[in-house]
Design a protein around this motif. Sequence first.
Motif, PDB file in Angstrom:
ATOM      1  N   PHE A 118      22.539  27.439  31.000  1.00  0.00           N
ATOM      2  CA  PHE A 118      23.781  27.907  31.472  1.00  0.00           C
ATOM      3  C   PHE A 118      23.195  28.327  33.028  1.00  0.00           C
ATOM      4  O   PHE A 118      24.114  27.943  33.951  1.00  0.00           O
ATOM      5  CB  PHE A 118      24.026  29.135  30.842  1.00  0.00           C
ATOM      6  N   LEU A 125      28.311  25.044  39.884  1.00  0.00           N
ATOM      7  CA  LEU A 125      29.596  25.730  39.785  1.00  0.00           C
ATOM      8  C   LEU A 125      30.584  25.988  41.018  1.00  0.00           C
ATOM      9  O   LEU A 125      29.742  26.590  42.076  1.00  0.00           O
ATOM     10  CB  LEU A 125      29.250  27.147  39.048  1.00  0.00           C
ATOM     11  N   ALA A 129      35.616  28.848  42.091  1.00  0.00           N
ATOM     12  CA  ALA A 129      35.912  29.142  40.607  1.00  0.00           C
ATOM     13  C   ALA A 129      36.017  30.581  40.475  1.00  0.00           C
ATOM     14  O   ALA A 129      36.460  31.182  39.552  1.00  0.00           O
ATOM     15  CB  ALA A 129      35.160  28.547  39.718  1.00  0.00           C
ATOM     16  N   VAL A 130      35.045  31.293  41.134  1.00  0.00           N
ATOM     17  CA  VAL A 130      34.777  32.825  40.968  1.00  0.00           C
ATOM     18  C   VAL A 130      35.301  33.655  42.080  1.00  0.00           C
ATOM     19  O   VAL A 130      35.056  34.654  42.094  1.00  0.00           O
ATOM     20  CB  VAL A 130      33.300  33.048  40.590  1.00  0.00           C
ATOM     21  N   ILE A 132      38.104  34.149  43.663  1.00  0.00           N
ATOM     22  CA  ILE A 132      39.334  35.081  44.069  1.00  0.00           C
ATOM     23  C   ILE A 132      38.994  36.426  43.019  1.00  0.00           C
ATOM     24  O   ILE A 132      39.315  37.371  43.464  1.00  0.00           O
ATOM     25  CB  ILE A 132      40.671  34.179  43.536  1.00  0.00           C
ATOM     26  N   PRO A 133      38.652  36.013  41.782  1.00  0.00           N
ATOM     27  CA  PRO A 133      38.294  37.248  40.970  1.00  0.00           C
ATOM     28  C   PRO A 133      37.508  38.006  41.619  1.00  0.00           C
ATOM     29  O   PRO A 133      37.281  39.450  41.521  1.00  0.00           O
ATOM     30  CB  PRO A 133      38.048  36.816  39.564  1.00  0.00           C
ATOM     31  N   GLN A 134      36.262  37.638  42.310  1.00  0.00           N
ATOM     32  CA  GLN A 134      35.312  38.626  42.622  1.00  0.00           C
ATOM     33  C   GLN A 134      36.049  39.224  43.861  1.00  0.00           C
ATOM     34  O   GLN A 134      35.482  40.468  44.161  1.00  0.00           O
ATOM     35  CB  GLN A 134      34.171  37.651  43.450  1.00  0.00           C
ATOM     36  N   THR A 158      22.774  35.830  41.803  1.00  0.00           N
ATOM     37  CA  THR A 158      23.782  34.758  41.596  1.00  0.00           C
ATOM     38  C   THR A 158      23.431  33.580  42.225  1.00  0.00           C
ATOM     39  O   THR A 158      24.357  32.495  41.842  1.00  0.00           O
ATOM     40  CB  THR A 158      25.093  35.437  42.174  1.00  0.00           C
TER      41      THR A 158
ATOM     42  N   ALA B  41      25.386  37.291  35.900  1.00  0.00           N
ATOM     43  CA  ALA B  41      26.142  36.092  35.336  1.00  0.00           C
ATOM     44  C   ALA B  41      27.432  36.767  34.752  1.00  0.00           C
ATOM     45  O   ALA B  41      28.155  35.979  34.279  1.00  0.00           O
ATOM     46  CB  ALA B  41      25.059  35.614  34.331  1.00  0.00           C
ATOM     47  N   VAL B  43      29.107  39.849  35.270  1.00  0.00           N
ATOM     48  CA  VAL B  43      30.134  40.568  35.929  1.00  0.00           C
ATOM     49  C   VAL B  43      30.791  39.515  37.112  1.00  0.00           C
ATOM     50  O   VAL B  43      31.894  39.585  37.675  1.00  0.00           O
ATOM     51  CB  VAL B  43      29.773  41.867  36.686  1.00  0.00           C
ATOM     52  N   LEU B  44      29.652  38.684  37.724  1.00  0.00           N
ATOM     53  CA  LEU B  44      30.219  38.043  38.829  1.00  0.00           C
ATOM     54  C   LEU B  44      30.318  36.411  38.634  1.00  0.00           C
ATOM     55  O   LEU B  44      30.837  35.517  39.543  1.00  0.00           O
ATOM     56  CB  LEU B  44      29.111  38.101  40.001  1.00  0.00           C
ATOM     57  N   THR B  45      30.261  36.273  37.333  1.00  0.00           N
ATOM     58  CA  THR B  45      30.534  34.499  37.031  1.00  0.00           C
ATOM     59  C   THR B  45      31.358  34.277  35.849  1.00  0.00           C
ATOM     60  O   THR B  45      32.295  33.894  36.213  1.00  0.00           O
ATOM     61  CB  THR B  45      29.063  33.850  36.822  1.00  0.00           C
ATOM     62  N   LEU B  46      30.876  34.930  34.709  1.00  0.00           N
ATOM     63  CA  LEU B  46      31.680  34.562  33.412  1.00  0.00           C
ATOM     64  C   LEU B  46      33.048  35.195  33.548  1.00  0.00           C
ATOM     65  O   LEU B  46      34.079  34.829  33.216  1.00  0.00           O
ATOM     66  CB  LEU B  46      30.834  35.105  32.194  1.00  0.00           C
ATOM     67  N   LEU B  47      33.027  36.750  33.885  1.00  0.00           N
ATOM     68  CA  LEU B  47      34.295  37.307  34.172  1.00  0.00           C
ATOM     69  C   LEU B  47      35.272  36.728  34.934  1.00  0.00           C
ATOM     70  O   LEU B  47      36.045  36.653  34.691  1.00  0.00           O
ATOM     71  CB  LEU B  47      33.772  39.089  34.257  1.00  0.00           C
ATOM     72  N   PRO B  48      34.641  36.715  36.119  1.00  0.00           N
ATOM     73  CA  PRO B  48      35.455  35.983  37.134  1.00  0.00           C
ATOM     74  C   PRO B  48      36.132  34.799  36.760  1.00  0.00           C
ATOM     75  O   PRO B  48      37.213  34.375  36.980  1.00  0.00           O
ATOM     76  CB  PRO B  48      34.520  35.667  38.235  1.00  0.00           C
ATOM     77  N   MET B  49      35.519  33.744  36.252  1.00  0.00           N
ATOM     78  CA  MET B  49      35.873  32.646  35.746  1.00  0.00           C
ATOM     79  C   MET B  49      37.028  32.702  34.654  1.00  0.00           C
ATOM     80  O   MET B  49      37.983  32.078  34.785  1.00  0.00           O
ATOM     81  CB  MET B  49      34.771  31.837  35.061  1.00  0.00           C
ATOM     82  N   VAL B  51      38.819  35.249  34.369  1.00  0.00           N
ATOM     83  CA  VAL B  51      40.095  36.043  35.102  1.00  0.00           C
ATOM     84  C   VAL B  51      40.728  34.898  36.018  1.00  0.00           C
ATOM     85  O   VAL B  51      41.762  34.908  35.903  1.00  0.00           O
ATOM     86  CB  VAL B  51      39.602  37.225  36.022  1.00  0.00           C
ATOM     87  N   SER B  52      39.942  34.205  36.608  1.00  0.00           N
ATOM     88  CA  SER B  52      40.558  33.307  37.319  1.00  0.00           C
ATOM     89  C   SER B  52      41.206  32.151  36.474  1.00  0.00           C
ATOM     90  O   SER B  52      42.694  31.727  37.035  1.00  0.00           O
ATOM     91  CB  SER B  52      39.439  32.267  38.419  1.00  0.00           C
ATOM     92  N   LEU B  55      44.399  34.157  35.573  1.00  0.00           N
ATOM     93  CA  LEU B  55      45.345  34.239  36.832  1.00  0.00           C
ATOM     94  C   LEU B  55      46.299  32.677  37.240  1.00  0.00           C
ATOM     95  O   LEU B  55      47.139  32.913  37.866  1.00  0.00           O
ATOM     96  CB  LEU B  55      44.520  34.726  38.147  1.00  0.00           C
ATOM     97  N   SER B 279      44.214  30.111  42.177  1.00  0.00           N
ATOM     98  CA  SER B 279      43.220  30.289  41.329  1.00  0.00           C
ATOM     99  C   SER B 279      43.567  28.900  40.258  1.00  0.00           C
ATOM    100  O   SER B 279      42.623  28.228  39.739  1.00  0.00           O
ATOM    101  CB  SER B 279      43.660  31.131  39.962  1.00  0.00           C
TER     102      SER B 279
END
Lengths: 286, 312
Positions: A118, A125, A129-130, A132-134, A158, B41, B43-49, B51-52, B55, B279
Motif C-alpha cells: 500500500f 497516487l 485525488a486527496v 480537495i478533501p485535505q 505522507t 495513511a 487521515v490524509l490518504t484513505l479518508l480523503p480518497m 471523501v473525494s 464528493l 473531485s
Amino acid sequence: MTSTTAARKPVRWGRVALHAGCLAALLVMLYPLAWLLATSLKPADEVIASLNLLPSHLEWSNYKTALDGVNDVSIWRLLGNSLLIAGGAVLGNVISCSLAAYAFARLRFRLRGPLFAFMIATIMLPHHAVLIPQYIIFNQLGLVNTYWPLILPKFLATEAFFVFLIVQFMRGLPRELEEAARIDGCGPFRSFFQVVLPLTRPALITTAIFTFIWTWNDFFTQLIYLFDPDKFTITLALRSFVDASSTSAFGPMFALSVIALLPIVLFFLAFQRFLVEGMASSGLKG
Amino acid sequence: MTTTAIPAEAKRAPAAAPKRRPKREREGAAWVFLSPWVLGAIVLTLLPMAVSLYLSFTDYDLFNPPKWVGLRNYVQMFTEDPRYWRSVVTTLTYVVVAVPLQLALALVVAMALKGMKRGKGFYRSAFYAPSLLGASMSIALVWRAIFNDGGTVDHLLGTGGWVNKPGWALLAVALLTVWQFGAPMVIFLAGLQQIPAELYEAAAVDGAGKWRQFVAVTVPMLSPVLFFNLVLQTIQAFQVFTPAFAVSAGKGGPADSTLVYTMYLYDRGFVASHMGYASAMAWVLLLVIGVVTAVLFRTSRSWVFYASEGDR
C-alpha cells in the motif's frame, strides 16, 4: 574505454568529439540560466530588444527593487516564510519517514506485506485525488491560510517516496550490528536510535535535501492554501508577476527569481554528491 | 531477509523454539514506529480518497452542504464539457511528446557519459542541475520570456512567440520538461554502470558491433531501469501544473492550448468552487493513472528483463 595502444589516435579523436558534444549540449542547457542572470541585471529597455546576453551596463537597481519586496511585504519576510515551511517539512519528513522505514525494513509485524504494498502504491497516487478533501479538512479546522497544511502532513510520512528510499537504504545495512546490540539488551528503540539511525545518515541527508528543494519550489500547494500576502512564500510572490506583462517589471522580476533560486543553487553546490547519488540509488536495488 | 531475526532469538535461548514474547513485544514496537505513517495513511490518504469519491457524486461549493447529484458530474464531464476534453487531449499530447523525448535524451547522454574517464562527474552534475531548478516558478517565468514574442526563440527562428500560438505553446511547456532530463539520466547512468563488462566482451568476441551490443546487451540489461524511469516520469507528467500555469500566465491559453488536466481541475475546484466536479476529475485522473501504470506493468513482462530470473 578499450584503448589498445595500436588504436590510440582514433580513440582520442572520438573522445575530443565526445567532450565537444557534451560541452555544446551544456551550453544550450545552461542558456536559460545565463539568460536569467543577465536579464536580472539589464535596464528595462534592453530586456527584449536584442539577442545580446550582456547588458550595456549593470542595472543593480533591479535587485534594489526586488529587495524592497512584493506587495509591501519585505523580501526577508518572504524568504523567512519559505524557509519556515521548507525547514518544517524537512524536519517532518526526516523524522516520520525514518520511523516508518525502520518498521518496514527491520521489524516484523502482521500486515507488513500488504501495508508495504500500500505504501508503495501511494507513491503513484496522484496528489489531486486527496487534495480537495485535505483542503476541506484543513478548512474545517480553520487552518487554511496558515502553514499547518503545508507542514503537518510531512510529520505523518505522507511522502512515501522517502519512506521507500530509506527502506531501501536500511535493507542494505548489515544486520549483525543490530543483532549484537540486541544481544547486549537493546530494545528496538535503542537499536533504532543508536545503531541504525546513525548508519542511515546518507539516506536521511538525501531526504532532507530533496524535501527542502521540492518544498521550496512547490507552487501548487502554496497557491491553494495561502492568501495573505504577508504569509506568501517567495514562490507565491513571484506568482504576482505572472500576470504582469509590462517589460518594465522584467528586471526586478528576474532579480527576484534569481534570489528565489539562490538557496537551491547553494544546496546544489554544497550537496551535489548526495543529490546525484541519492537520485541514482533511489531508482535501483528495487 | 526478515527470517534472520529468528536465529538471533534462538541464540539467546537455544533450547526453546523462537520465543513468542519478544516477538509480540517487537510487534508492539513496530506499530509505535509506524504510528505517524498509519495516522497519515488513514487521515490524509484513505479518508480523503473516500471523501473525494463521495464528493464526486455531489454538488459542493465549500460553503453549503454537499448535494447528491448521482452521476451528474461524470455525465457533464464526458458529454457536455468541451473544455474537459480539451484538457484531456492537451495532457495526453503533453505526456506523449515530453516523456519519450525526455527519456531518449536522458539515455543518449547517459550512454555518452558512461565510458568517460575525465569530466564525468562534472557533466553528470551539470546536466542534473536543471532537474532541480526547472521545477521552480523562476525558471517557468524565464521559459515564458524566452519563448515569448521578441524572446530568444523568436530571434533565432523568427517564428514569433510560441507562447501566443495555440499548438506551439504546449511544445514550449513540454520542452521545459525535456530540459529536465537530468534526473532520469542519473538513474540510467547508475544502471549502465552495473552492467558487467564481461557481457560486452563476450558480445564483442561473438563479433557484435557497437549497435548490436547496444541492442543485445545494453537494452535488455537496462530494461528494469528504463521501466522505472518510464513509470515515474509518466505519472509525474500526468500531473504537470507549474510550467503550464506560468507559461500561460495562469490562464491555460492561448485558446486553452495549455490547459492541462490539473490546471482545469484547479480552475473548476478552487476558482469556480465546483468541488464536486473537481473531485470527479480527480477520480478520473486517479483511474487513468492506475490504468496506465497497470498497462505499463503488463506490457513490461514482454520487454523488461530481470537478470535474477534469467540467470541462475
